[in-house]
Design a protein around this motif. Structure first.
Motif, short mmCIF file in Angstrom:
data_model
loop_
_atom_site.label_atom_id
_atom_site.label_comp_id
_atom_site.label_asym_id
_atom_site.label_seq_id
_atom_site.Cartn_x
_atom_site.Cartn_y
_atom_site.Cartn_z
N ALA A 76 -23.55 70.85 12.79
CA ALA A 76 -23.96 71.28 14.13
C ALA A 76 -22.76 71.33 15.06
O ALA A 76 -22.57 72.30 15.82
N GLU A 77 -21.93 70.32 15.02
CA GLU A 77 -20.73 70.29 15.87
C GLU A 77 -19.77 71.41 15.49
O GLU A 77 -19.16 72.05 16.36
N LEU A 78 -19.63 71.65 14.18
CA LEU A 78 -18.75 72.72 13.72
C LEU A 78 -19.22 74.08 14.22
O LEU A 78 -18.43 74.90 14.69
N SER A 79 -20.53 74.34 14.13
CA SER A 79 -21.07 75.63 14.57
C SER A 79 -20.89 75.81 16.08
O SER A 79 -20.62 76.92 16.55
N GLN A 80 -21.03 74.74 16.84
CA GLN A 80 -20.82 74.83 18.29
C GLN A 80 -19.36 75.10 18.61
O GLN A 80 -19.04 75.84 19.55
N HIS A 81 -18.47 74.52 17.82
CA HIS A 81 -17.04 74.71 18.06
C HIS A 81 -16.58 76.11 17.68
O HIS A 81 -15.81 76.75 18.41
N ILE A 82 -17.08 76.63 16.53
CA ILE A 82 -16.61 77.91 16.03
C ILE A 82 -17.32 79.09 16.70
O ILE A 82 -16.69 80.10 17.03
N VAL A 83 -18.64 78.96 16.92
CA VAL A 83 -19.42 80.09 17.42
C VAL A 83 -19.65 79.98 18.92
O VAL A 83 -19.15 80.78 19.71
N HIS A 84 -20.45 78.98 19.33
CA HIS A 84 -20.80 78.86 20.75
C HIS A 84 -21.44 77.50 20.97
O HIS A 84 -22.11 76.97 20.08
N LYS A 85 -21.24 76.95 22.14
CA LYS A 85 -21.83 75.65 22.44
C LYS A 85 -23.35 75.67 22.39
O LYS A 85 -23.99 74.65 22.13
N ARG A 86 -23.94 76.84 22.66
CA ARG A 86 -25.40 76.96 22.65
C ARG A 86 -25.91 77.69 21.41
O ARG A 86 -27.01 78.24 21.42
N PHE A 87 -25.12 77.70 20.37
CA PHE A 87 -25.54 78.36 19.13
C PHE A 87 -26.80 77.68 18.61
O PHE A 87 -26.84 76.46 18.44
#
Length: 692
Positions: free
Chosen positions: A433-444
């Motif tokens: 979850a943290e990785l997806s927020q960092h790479i894509v968007h904070k609200r991904f």
């Protein structure tokens, strides 16, 4: 009557068939009761089985080569192991049936789930133990230092014939274990060679990552760390880099084409083509055929191995083998995991009640019904509501959808249905979850849905995130995975349940029978589940499933090269070439453009179409007109012939027109270079407003 022939007679005996079908129904109902919302019909309540009789029959069926016999034997043995009323002796007998089927992962699964006491072979009577010991030798392969590996029947046959064939083509179901034998063969070939290059072709980038990772892990375990496994289409970074003596190149056909364009003398010992039926996949299929042929031209002693799932004519891929090369083709139907095909239909005037039936041969058997928590309105909620009602909080559930937006929408619906975050959410999910927020968007949205064990998966996602989703789903950390068509072309990821409602591939194109069964083949994890389940929702809706409804029976599909389909009636292609590939025709028949580009390259390389090695496959004189049309078109082009040969898949006419444009254009050539995205340079002929 020989024992292996007895099964073919027994399976059609009505009395046995009735009892075996009762086992199938009981096992299927057991799969549906995982979610606690399923209710069996009264006629299927408290079913009893004569295990002594059924296991005796299963023992006979297990020796048959017919996949129908193997499937029934496997079902009887697995259901007996799961039945609390079965005795320990009967469960040992069920394990012996599994051993006769060479299904050792299923035996190990039963032991792990405490359905079978360990070391059942030690409790067998004398004759049965001798049979067990004999099969343990027959169902093994020998590798380095006479190390023995247990394999199934298909893997044993595959291993035996792969050793001595120049060109080989094999077809088997998705879960048969082809990849295991291919990896072992590569490993042993590298062990025996001081210097060798092997090319391993797969259809997608996702599979490149999986195969590359699996081979590296295998080489480390086998003490072959110095063998290079690369997915990059070059052999050396620069002249200072020391040469690699043993290398496995894991490519798509596009990457192999790039390498062949720069290495006209690439030395390759063996070529493996996984998912080889993709030679019929239009543009990419034409390119696949082209790189196979070019690599064969460079390496006269090349060994080629084609692997495809459930195809009816694997031998067609061997037609281009050189006369001096030994060839062998075989198709195998051995069953390793049983599957249930369910149809889920809404009951008339009761939107919360859905009836479930089992497709068994050419009939449907009503099993019972499932009650939803709420009415699935609008219709877009049906898929998620039914998946949740059937699967509940179990793991290994794939929900197939028709696009990225729908994937996120269905994931959100499941998130609401589950209702509470997992208190024991793993650190792996938190890190993802943290990785997806960092790479894509904070609200991904993925970061939110992961808290309840839900993820979505589609092509337009960072590869790193997709791979981690796949890993966590395989490990059982993610419960529900909502996927698009990328799963069909992607990694070899298995599951317990697959849910579908009006599946398509691409822009509204109905899922073909081939793609349906390719997707369905992932249901049932060998060694992790006894059964796999495919759920077709609203199967009577022709607007969703087409006039024939969902496929009911698995069938082998023929391998058909795109080039063969076009060249079978070449007159239309000749007209297309003479008219210089008109845009309207290219849109209606895009394969014409791909095939003409391929044929133009063949003309350049061989000095004429009729000189190509494969020209003899067609009737004498049938290609004369086409050969003349291709020759006339190529000779009229302003571009150099070598450019045509290096760019298969790109229209030679388009390359010619592009060259004319460059020659006639006024202005500096630098104006054609794309601007750096970080720059504020506004290209000429565009206003600043165009970039807002």
């Amino acid at each position: 009557m020989a024992l292996r022939d007895l099964g073919g007679w027994l399976i059609d005996v009505p009395a046995f068939r009735k009892r075996a079908d009762t086992v199938v129904v009981d096992a299927a109902c057991g799969e549906l009761e995982v979610g606690t919302r399923f209710t069996r019909l009264n006629e299927h309540q408290a079913l009893k089985h004569d295990w002594s009789y059924l296991l005796l029959c299963a023992s006979a069926l297990s020796h048959a080569e017919d996949s129908r016999c193997q499937s029934v034997a496997l079902r009887i043995a697995q259901t007996c192991l799961c039945d609390e009323s079965a005795t320990d002796v009967q469960k040992d007998s069920a394990a012996l049936v599994l051993d006769a089927l060479a299904n050792h992962p299923a035996i190990n699964l039963a032991v792990r789930r405490q359905l079978l006491r360990p070391s059942f072979e030690a409790r067998l009577p004398g004759a049965a133990r001798l049979d067990f010991d004999r099969r343990s030798i027959e169902q093994s392969i020998l590798i380095q230092d006479d190390t023995s590996l247990r394999v199934n029947r298909f893997q044993k046959q595959f291993w035996n014939v792969i050793q001595n064939q120049g060109w080989m083509s094999v077809s088997a179901p998705t879960s048969a274990g082809k990849s295991f034998i291919l990896a072992r063969w590569v490993c042993e070939m590298m062990r025996e060679s001081e210097a060798a290059n092997i090319v391993y072709l797969v259809p997608t980038r996702a599979l490149i990552s999986q195969v590359e990772r699996d081979l590296r892990d295998l080489f480390v375990r086998e003490g072959l760390e110095e063998v290079s496994v690369s997915a990059m289409p070059f052999l050396r970074v620069d002249e200072s880099t020391p040469p690699v003596r043993r290398r496995v190149l894991v490519f798509t056909q596009e990457r192999l084409h790039i390498l062949l364009s720069s290495q006209s003398d690439l030395d390759v010992r063996a070529l493996i083509v996984d998912e080889a039926h993709k030679v019929g996949d239009r543009q990419r299929g034409v390119l696949l055929q082209d790189v196979i042929e070019r690599l064969g031209e460079m390496n006269k002693e090349l060994r080629v191995l084609f692997a495809s799932p459930m195809t009816s004519n694997p031998e067609v891929l061997l037609a281009d083998a050189r006369d001096n090369r030994a060839t062998y083709a075989f198709a195998n139907d051995d069953v390793t995991v049983t599957q249930n095909l369910f149809w889920v239909t809404q009951r008339q005037r009761k939107p919360k009640i859905w009836d479930i039936s089992l497709c068994l041969r050419d009939t449907s058997i009503s099993l019972g019904s499932v009650e939803l928590e709420a009415s699935p309105s609008p219709e877009s909620k049906r898929l998620s509501f039914i998946a949740h009602a059937i699967a509940g909080f179990s793991h290994g559930n794939i929900v197939y959808v028709n696009g990225a937006a729908e994937a996120e929408k269905i994931a959100g619906q499941l998130y609401d249905l589950i209702g509470a975050d997992d208190a024991d959410s793993s650190k792996d999910l938190q890190r993802l979850a943290e990785l997806s927020q960092h790479i894509v968007h904070k609200r991904f949205l993925l970061a939110t849905y992961l808290r309840r064990g839900i993820a979505f998966h589609y092509g337009n996602m960072p590869l790193l995130i997709r791979e981690e989703i796949e890993r966590l789903f395989t490990a059982g950390t993610i419960r529900y995975l909502i996927c698009t068509a990328t799963l069909i072309e992607g990694v070899n990821m298995s599951c317990r349940n697959i849910f579908m409602r009006g599946p398509t591939k691409g822009r509204g194109s109905p899922l073909s029978a081939e793609d349906f069964w390719n997707l369905a083949g992932r249901a049932g994890r060998w060694g992790k589940e006894f059964q796999g389940n495919i759920f077709c929702i609203d199967p009577d809706r022709k607007d969703l499933w087409g006039p024939d409804g969902p496929p009911r029976e698995r069938s082998r599909q023929p391998i058909r090269r795109t080039t063969d389909d076009v060249l079978r009636v070449p007159a239309e292609l000749v007209e297309f070439i003479k008219n210089r590939a008109p845009l309207d025709s290219a849109r209606q028949r895009p394969e014409f453009d791909y095939v003409f580009s391929y044929l133009a390259g063949i003309h350049v390389r061989f000095g004429g179409l009729l000189e190509a090695p494969w020209a003899g496959r067609y009737e004498a004189g049938s290609l004369d007109g086409l050969a003349d049309a291709v020759k006339e078109a190529v000779e009229a082009l302003a571009i150099e012939p070598v450019i045509i040969a290096r760019n298969p898949g790109i229209s030679p006419f388009a390359l010619h027109d592009l060259l004319d444009y460059f020659r006639e254009r006024d202005g500096d050539i630098e104006e054609l270079l794309p601007a750096d995205p970080a720059s504020c340079v506004v290209p000429p002929r565009c206003s600043a407003d165009d970039w807002v």
